[in-house]
Design a protein around this motif. Sequence first.
Motif, PDB file in Angstrom:
ATOM      1  N   ASP A  28       2.461  -2.260   7.381  1.00 41.20           N
ATOM      2  CA  ASP A  28       2.786  -1.901   8.761  1.00 41.20           C
ATOM      3  C   ASP A  28       2.482  -3.016   9.754  1.00 41.20           C
ATOM      4  O   ASP A  28       3.050  -3.044  10.850  1.00 41.20           O
ATOM      5  CB  ASP A  28       2.076  -0.606   9.169  1.00 41.20           C
TER       6      ASP A  28
ATOM      7  N   GLY B 186       5.496  -4.037  12.318  1.00 37.37           N
ATOM      8  CA  GLY B 186       6.387  -2.956  11.926  1.00 37.37           C
ATOM      9  C   GLY B 186       7.811  -3.383  11.628  1.00 37.37           C
ATOM     10  O   GLY B 186       8.582  -2.608  11.046  1.00 37.37           O
TER      11      GLY B 186
ATOM     12  N   GLU C 209       8.670  -3.435   7.835  1.00 36.35           N
ATOM     13  CA  GLU C 209       8.921  -2.089   7.318  1.00 36.35           C
ATOM     14  C   GLU C 209      10.311  -1.604   7.703  1.00 36.35           C
ATOM     15  O   GLU C 209      11.015  -0.990   6.891  1.00 36.35           O
ATOM     16  CB  GLU C 209       7.876  -1.105   7.851  1.00 36.35           C
TER      17      GLU C 209
ATOM     18  N   THR D  49       4.010   0.139   0.790  1.00 38.02           N
ATOM     19  CA  THR D  49       3.530  -0.380   2.065  1.00 38.02           C
ATOM     20  C   THR D  49       2.007  -0.272   2.087  1.00 38.02           C
ATOM     21  O   THR D  49       1.382   0.109   1.104  1.00 38.02           O
ATOM     22  CB  THR D  49       4.176   0.337   3.262  1.00 38.02           C
TER      23      THR D  49
ATOM     24  N   CYS E 222      -1.682   0.329   4.763  1.00 40.37           N
ATOM     25  CA  CYS E 222      -2.173   0.859   6.036  1.00 40.37           C
ATOM     26  C   CYS E 222      -3.644   0.527   6.216  1.00 40.37           C
ATOM     27  O   CYS E 222      -4.375   0.320   5.242  1.00 40.37           O
ATOM     28  CB  CYS E 222      -1.950   2.363   6.122  1.00 40.37           C
TER      29      CYS E 222
ATOM     30  N   ARG F  39      -4.158  -2.043  11.142  1.00 39.88           N
ATOM     31  CA  ARG F  39      -3.867  -1.862  12.570  1.00 39.88           C
ATOM     32  C   ARG F  39      -5.097  -1.381  13.339  1.00 39.88           C
ATOM     33  O   ARG F  39      -5.079  -1.371  14.578  1.00 39.88           O
ATOM     34  CB  ARG F  39      -2.716  -0.864  12.748  1.00 39.88           C
TER      35      ARG F  39
ATOM     36  N   ASP G 223       3.580   6.877  10.737  1.00 41.59           N
ATOM     37  CA  ASP G 223       4.268   5.803  11.460  1.00 41.59           C
ATOM     38  C   ASP G 223       5.144   4.983  10.507  1.00 41.59           C
ATOM     39  O   ASP G 223       6.262   4.592  10.853  1.00 41.59           O
ATOM     40  CB  ASP G 223       3.256   4.883  12.138  1.00 41.59           C
ATOM     41  N   SER G 224       4.629   4.710   9.309  1.00 45.54           N
ATOM     42  CA  SER G 224       5.403   3.939   8.334  1.00 45.54           C
ATOM     43  C   SER G 224       6.653   4.689   7.910  1.00 45.54           C
ATOM     44  O   SER G 224       7.730   4.094   7.742  1.00 45.54           O
ATOM     45  CB  SER G 224       4.542   3.601   7.115  1.00 45.54           C
TER      46      SER G 224
ATOM     47  N   ASN H 127       9.034   4.194  10.712  1.00 44.92           N
ATOM     48  CA  ASN H 127       9.543   2.821  10.718  1.00 44.92           C
ATOM     49  C   ASN H 127      10.659   2.629   9.694  1.00 44.92           C
ATOM     50  O   ASN H 127      11.653   1.957   9.961  1.00 44.92           O
ATOM     51  CB  ASN H 127       8.410   1.831  10.401  1.00 44.92           C
TER      52      ASN H 127
END
Length: 329
Positions: free
Chosen positions: A55, A60, A63, A82, A84, A87, A107-108, A111
């Motif tokens: 991410d 972003g 992604e 991915t 995490c 961030r 959020d991913s 995205n």
Amino acid sequence: MQHRTLGKTGFSISEISLGTWQVGGKWGEPFSHDNADHILNAAVDAGINFIDTADVYGDGESEKAVGRLVRSRAGERIYVATKCGRRLQPHTAEAYQPAALRGFVEDSLRNMGLDTLDLVQLHCPPTEVYYRPEIFEVFDRLKEEGKIQNLGVSVEKVEEGLKAIEYPNVTTLQVIFNMFRQRPAELLFKEAQRRDVGVIVRVPLASGLLTGKFSAQTTFDKDDHRNFNRNGEAFDKGETFSGVDYNTGLAAVEELKKIFPDQPNLAPVALRWILMFPEVSCIIPGASKPEQLLSNLKTEEIPALTSEQLAAVRGVYDRMIRPQVHQLW
């Protein structure tokens, strides 16, 4: 393209896969969706079916590019991994909380425009995080909800990897391993294999050092981590040139070239060396242009290294690299 099984995920993935840190920036090039699309599609056209992103790559944008690729090639099985956690600001053990990690996963998904993620990896958290079961348990809930299929970890240190794979829901382990970072082969790989944990190798070319194309005169853009993170100013210095002093690395590369005098490009040989270890599920070299991708794929044309060549590589490591980095990571 040869395939290997990614541990207990059961995924059959290309042994040469693609990392997208370069696609997301911090390698001296601004993010370009056109360039990203070109590289990603070229990778799949060449038989790569496993894409690793995060991410934080291009904030972003990496992604988004990966998600666009998967959606545009819906008839092909492309596995998406991915990461995490990075961030979090500040990036401390205390900041790692189940609710925050859940938010990052969601959020991913947004995205990438996907309903589920094949693999989500904790992104090199502080060592203390590996001793907090509640952090790992939240991913069981996310799996039950169908938001993820598997949990993995991306680690800086062997000790972190050994602790992480004690958790039964950890299916993959991502670690730096290359001719300049050999410690994982001593114990970590064996334990991962015993627990059926897939091994994803990142930084396989030591940030480009092992291409054999750099010299003392080589310069890097001010936004390239190989310029601004040589001593770990921005993140763990082991991510940049595998933590090896640049000039020491250049000297070691010259010794490696003597072992493979018939190879004009050291990169495919360096990648083949990694694939000589059966515990490795895949390597994820990056590419900031399609030409680099094609260079990496030449690895499939390199024959297995001989026992004499393997011993010679180990000798260069023991003599020139081991004293500097072996116990650090």
